[in-house]
Design a protein around this motif. Sequence first.
Motif, short mmCIF file in Angstrom:
data_model
loop_
_atom_site.label_atom_id
_atom_site.label_comp_id
_atom_site.label_asym_id
_atom_site.label_seq_id
_atom_site.Cartn_x
_atom_site.Cartn_y
_atom_site.Cartn_z
N TYR A 22 0.83 -1.21 0.00
CA TYR A 22 0.00 0.00 0.00
C TYR A 22 0.86 1.26 0.00
O TYR A 22 0.57 2.24 -0.69
CB TYR A 22 -0.91 0.04 1.24
CG TYR A 22 -1.94 -1.04 1.33
CD1 TYR A 22 -2.48 -1.64 0.19
CD2 TYR A 22 -2.38 -1.49 2.58
CE1 TYR A 22 -3.42 -2.64 0.30
CE2 TYR A 22 -3.33 -2.49 2.68
CZ TYR A 22 -3.85 -3.07 1.54
OH TYR A 22 -4.79 -4.05 1.65
N LEU A 23 1.93 1.21 0.81
CA LEU A 23 2.76 2.40 0.98
C LEU A 23 3.85 2.52 -0.08
O LEU A 23 4.57 3.52 -0.08
CB LEU A 23 3.42 2.37 2.37
CG LEU A 23 2.47 2.53 3.57
CD1 LEU A 23 3.24 2.39 4.88
CD2 LEU A 23 1.77 3.88 3.54
N ILE A 25 6.70 0.96 -0.38
CA ILE A 25 7.81 1.29 0.51
C ILE A 25 9.14 1.37 -0.22
O ILE A 25 10.02 2.18 0.15
CB ILE A 25 7.86 0.28 1.68
CG1 ILE A 25 8.52 0.94 2.91
CG2 ILE A 25 8.53 -1.01 1.28
CD1 ILE A 25 7.76 2.09 3.47
N ASP A 26 9.33 0.57 -1.29
CA ASP A 26 10.59 0.68 -2.04
C ASP A 26 10.70 2.05 -2.72
O ASP A 26 11.78 2.66 -2.75
CB ASP A 26 10.68 -0.44 -3.09
CG ASP A 26 10.91 -1.80 -2.45
OD1 ASP A 26 11.46 -1.83 -1.32
OD2 ASP A 26 10.54 -2.82 -3.06
N GLU A 27 9.56 2.53 -3.24
CA GLU A 27 9.56 3.87 -3.83
C GLU A 27 9.84 4.93 -2.78
O GLU A 27 10.53 5.92 -3.05
CB GLU A 27 8.21 4.14 -4.50
CG GLU A 27 7.93 3.28 -5.72
CD GLU A 27 6.58 3.59 -6.32
OE1 GLU A 27 6.06 4.71 -6.09
OE2 GLU A 27 6.01 2.71 -6.99
N ARG A 28 9.29 4.71 -1.57
CA ARG A 28 9.51 5.68 -0.50
C ARG A 28 10.98 5.73 -0.10
O ARG A 28 11.50 6.80 0.22
CB ARG A 28 8.65 5.33 0.73
CG ARG A 28 7.16 5.35 0.48
CD ARG A 28 6.70 6.73 0.08
NE ARG A 28 6.36 7.55 1.23
CZ ARG A 28 6.17 8.87 1.18
NH1 ARG A 28 6.34 9.50 0.03
NH2 ARG A 28 5.85 9.55 2.25
N LEU A 113 -3.66 3.19 8.24
CA LEU A 113 -4.32 4.49 8.15
C LEU A 113 -3.58 5.41 7.20
O LEU A 113 -4.18 6.07 6.35
CB LEU A 113 -4.39 5.14 9.54
CG LEU A 113 -5.55 4.72 10.43
CD1 LEU A 113 -5.37 5.32 11.81
CD2 LEU A 113 -6.88 5.14 9.85
N SER A 114 -2.26 5.47 7.33
CA SER A 114 -1.48 6.33 6.45
C SER A 114 -1.66 5.95 4.99
O SER A 114 -1.72 6.80 4.10
CB SER A 114 0.01 6.25 6.82
OG SER A 114 0.26 6.87 8.06
N SER A 115 -1.80 4.64 4.74
CA SER A 115 -1.97 4.19 3.36
C SER A 115 -3.34 4.56 2.81
O SER A 115 -3.52 4.66 1.60
CB SER A 115 -1.76 2.68 3.28
OG SER A 115 -2.86 1.97 3.83
#
Length: 371
Positions: A22-23, A25-28, A113-115
């Motif tokens: 959802y997040l 994370i690799d892109e983040r 929630l953040s996602s």
Amino acid sequence: MADVTKETLDALAARLTEVEGYLHIDERRGDVANLEAASAAPGFWDDAAHARDVMARLASAKDDVAGIEAAQAKLDDALAAYELGCETEDEDLLAESADLAESLEKDLSELELSSWFTDELDHGDAIVTVTPGQGGLEAQDWCEMLFRMYQRYCDRRGWSVTVNDAEPGEVIGLDRAMFTVSGKNAYGMLRAEQGVHRLVRISPTDAKKRRQTTFAGVEVLPVLPDDVEVEIDPNDLRIDVFHAHGHGGQGVNTTDSAVRITHLPTGIVVTCQNERSQIQNKAFAMGVLKSRLYEMELARRAEEIDELRGPKTDIGFGNQIRSYVLYPYQMVKDLRTGVETGNVDSVLFDGDLDKFIVGYHRWSTGGGGQQ
């Protein structure tokens, strides 16, 4: 979570994998590297507004990455304690694994929630207004009870609260409470509270101790970033100043520092009296007015009146989103999601709202409400 099983831990691991997806994370992680490089470039702070935006995006990306990494470490520890506890039949290790699993479940709810917050405004601050509805003078008492409940909830989440306007009621409570909440995802979280809230209890002012039903309305608006432009014609404004008053009617000062701004084309009225000067009160009131006009423009463009605030309804019977029952039984129940609790004191007096707010966002994204 009294006990822990391998199935429980496997389910948490699968949930963590879903949240990572959802997040993105690799892109983040890539965002963190790119934004750190940008912030180290010569002349980065020459454009202060752009620099603040970059640093805010960097902080958000770092939070997401750190949250996932901390959750993974906690899962690894829980699995290790469980496996060793099973091998050695060590109850203390199994209890430690259960505690870690319970903590991880809460962490994952926060990350989920953040996602779910896809609008940039969701990650920013919020302006909350509570107003009494049907129920006479006791609705003003209910307004103050909700105001205190939200203050405690914000304390629990580590958010800061600035009271912008708290108008005393005629006899008890408040006729209006408006406050700004500053913290991560404040607007995204608190927009779950927007709507009509219903209280059922024995009337504290009725000598015959009859049951009373009262209502209050909660409005939640985003604090607009500086780069969001809302044009307002000064000729469309009527600005009144008056003496500011504290709760209970005490004079705050002897000058006309309180400000009331009326936007003539829409009839929107914004009052602020809790800042130190007329200039500060006017600036805040203009900010709230811009947020409300921005909200109206979004609703007009999308042709959906509930774009941010939800449909307008009377603050009374049949329109409540949540009921708080103190008599003849005790229960708080969200009528949208089905989430409920019998521990009324934990909600009203301790601000334990996460189960309702998380439940709302899970329900609104199609994940179901009751947990």
